[in-house]
Every structure is written in C-alpha cells, then in structure tokens.
Scaffold this motif. Structure first.
Motif, PDB file in Angstrom:
ATOM      1  N   TRP A  62       0.852  -1.188   0.000  1.00  0.00           N
ATOM      2  CA  TRP A  62       0.000   0.000   0.000  1.00  0.00           C
ATOM      3  C   TRP A  62       0.885   1.234   0.000  1.00  0.00           C
ATOM      4  CZ3 TRP A  62      -5.348   0.911   0.207  1.00  0.00           C
ATOM      5  CH2 TRP A  62      -6.140  -0.242   0.209  1.00  0.00           C
ATOM      6  N   GLU A  88       0.550   7.402  -8.113  1.00  0.00           N
ATOM      7  CA  GLU A  88      -0.165   6.167  -8.429  1.00  0.00           C
ATOM      8  C   GLU A  88       0.647   5.300  -9.378  1.00  0.00           C
ATOM      9  OE1 GLU A  88      -4.403   4.832 -10.394  1.00  0.00           O
ATOM     10  OE2 GLU A  88      -4.394   6.576  -9.049  1.00  0.00           O
ATOM     11  N   CYS A  96       1.792  -2.199  -5.587  1.00  0.00           N
ATOM     12  CA  CYS A  96       0.806  -1.828  -4.564  1.00  0.00           C
ATOM     13  C   CYS A  96      -0.612  -2.142  -5.032  1.00  0.00           C
ATOM     14  CB  CYS A  96       0.910  -0.335  -4.247  1.00  0.00           C
ATOM     15  SG  CYS A  96       2.413   0.080  -3.339  1.00  0.00           S
ATOM     16  N   ILE A  97      -1.455  -2.487  -4.064  1.00  0.00           N
ATOM     17  CA  ILE A  97      -2.858  -2.775  -4.353  1.00  0.00           C
ATOM     18  C   ILE A  97      -3.764  -1.605  -3.980  1.00  0.00           C
ATOM     19  CG2 ILE A  97      -2.560  -5.265  -4.148  1.00  0.00           C
ATOM     20  CD1 ILE A  97      -3.887  -5.026  -1.339  1.00  0.00           C
ATOM     21  N   GLY A  98      -3.200  -0.589  -3.312  1.00  0.00           N
ATOM     22  CA  GLY A  98      -4.013   0.549  -2.930  1.00  0.00           C
ATOM     23  C   GLY A  98      -3.183   1.705  -2.422  1.00  0.00           C
ATOM     24  N   TRP A 100      -3.589   4.987   0.526  1.00  0.00           N
ATOM     25  CA  TRP A 100      -4.392   5.553   1.604  1.00  0.00           C
ATOM     26  C   TRP A 100      -3.750   6.828   2.105  1.00  0.00           C
ATOM     27  CZ3 TRP A 100      -3.535   5.865   7.046  1.00  0.00           C
ATOM     28  CH2 TRP A 100      -2.370   5.260   7.509  1.00  0.00           C
ATOM     29  N   GLN A 136      -9.146   5.804   1.205  1.00  0.00           N
ATOM     30  CA  GLN A 136      -8.397   4.780   0.485  1.00  0.00           C
ATOM     31  C   GLN A 136      -8.880   4.689  -0.954  1.00  0.00           C
ATOM     32  OE1 GLN A 136      -8.981   0.726   1.662  1.00  0.00           O
ATOM     33  NE2 GLN A 136     -11.188   0.980   1.982  1.00  0.00           N
ATOM     34  N   LYS A 137      -8.002   4.193  -1.771  1.00  0.00           N
ATOM     35  CA  LYS A 137      -8.336   3.915  -3.172  1.00  0.00           C
ATOM     36  C   LYS A 137      -7.677   2.608  -3.546  1.00  0.00           C
ATOM     37  CE  LYS A 137      -7.752   5.760  -7.842  1.00  0.00           C
ATOM     38  NZ  LYS A 137      -7.208   6.903  -8.631  1.00  0.00           N
ATOM     39  N   ARG A 138      -8.480   1.650  -3.927  1.00  0.00           N
ATOM     40  CA  ARG A 138      -7.946   0.376  -4.411  1.00  0.00           C
ATOM     41  C   ARG A 138      -7.491   0.559  -5.848  1.00  0.00           C
ATOM     42  NH1 ARG A 138      -7.398  -4.671  -1.622  1.00  0.00           N
ATOM     43  NH2 ARG A 138      -8.463  -4.334   0.341  1.00  0.00           N
ATOM     44  N   LYS A 140      -6.729  -0.877  -9.487  1.00  0.00           N
ATOM     45  CA  LYS A 140      -7.053  -1.979 -10.391  1.00  0.00           C
ATOM     46  C   LYS A 140      -5.768  -2.369 -11.106  1.00  0.00           C
ATOM     47  CE  LYS A 140     -11.791  -0.569 -11.049  1.00  0.00           C
ATOM     48  NZ  LYS A 140     -12.000   0.830 -10.659  1.00  0.00           N
TER      49      LYS A 140
END
Length: 141
Positions: A62, A88, A96-98, A100, A136-138, A140
């Motif tokens: 993350w 990002e 990373c998967i997200g 925060w 948070q932002k997941r 894709k």
C-alpha cells in the motif's frame, strides 16, 4: 530483564528509532517483509527550490501519502492531480494494491474523492470543530 517506564522531558529522534526498531521487528515477524520505500514527487520552481510536492511511503503493498502540498496560488491548476497521478504510477510499479491517506475537512477532501478515494474512517473534533478523514483507493491491476 527488568524494565522501567521513563518519560523524557524532550523526546528525540533516537527514542523514535528505538521504539520503531522493536515495532518493525514484530511486524515483520508477523506480516513478513514490509518492503518499505519512500516516495517523493517534487514541485520545484525555476531556481530549483522545492515549493511543494508529495511525500509518502510504500509499506506492505500500500502507498501511504503523508503529505501533499501545492502553493496556494497554483491550486486548481492541475498540479495536485499530476502529483497524484505520478504517485499512483509509482505505487503500481511497486506492486501496490491501494493508496491511503488522511486529510482534514478544510484541506482537500473533495479533491481526493474526485480522484476516486473513499472515506473509511473519521475523527470528529480533530482539530476542535472539524473532522479528520481517512481515505483509500484500491488500484485496479
């Protein structure tokens, strides 16, 4: 081993490092390697001085954004979105998967929501009469 509680008059960076060392050792025993890496995306002026930017770190897949700052006269110019886009991209490159972060209600809550971040927590009266939000932002993949 006998331990005593001590409250230093002036806490130091050495105190922080000592506590962090114990905590990181426990976390890595339980969660595996954190693969912690710092991230900085800077805004520099024509003289090369840093006048804003983004600071954070990737930990356990993350990205945590600790600071995002754009000079007041440059806000709403797209620079904040550009900084977030670069962060990002770096987060994705690190697997990373997200992402925060946290923000006060008088800072940039709407800005982050427009970028796809969702509130997952808040603290009321921090500071008094205001709220602090956790978002948070997941990603894709």
């Amino acid at each position: 081993m006998t331990l005593e509680i001590v409250i230093p008059e002036t806490p130091t960076a050495d105190h922080e490092r000592a506590i962090g060392t114990v905590l990181r050792a426990h976390n890595e025993r339980m969660g595996g390697p954190s693969n912690t890496q710092l991230i900085a995306v800077l805004l520099n002026d024509e003289a090369g001085a840093t006048v804003g930017g983004l600071w954070g770190k990737t930990v356990y897949e993350w990205l945590f954004i600790g600071m995002l700052a754009v000079p007041a006269e440059q806000r709403s110019s797209g620079l904040g979105s550009a900084l977030m886009d670069h962060a990002e991209t770096i987060a994705r490159s690190r697997g990373c998967i997200g992402i925060w972060l946290d923000t006060f209600e008088f800072q940039a809550l709407g800005f982050y929501q427009k970028l796809g971040f969702e509130i997952f927590g808040q603290i009321d009266d921090h500071p008094m009469g205001h709220r602090r939000y956790f978002l948070q932002k997941r990603l894709k993949l």
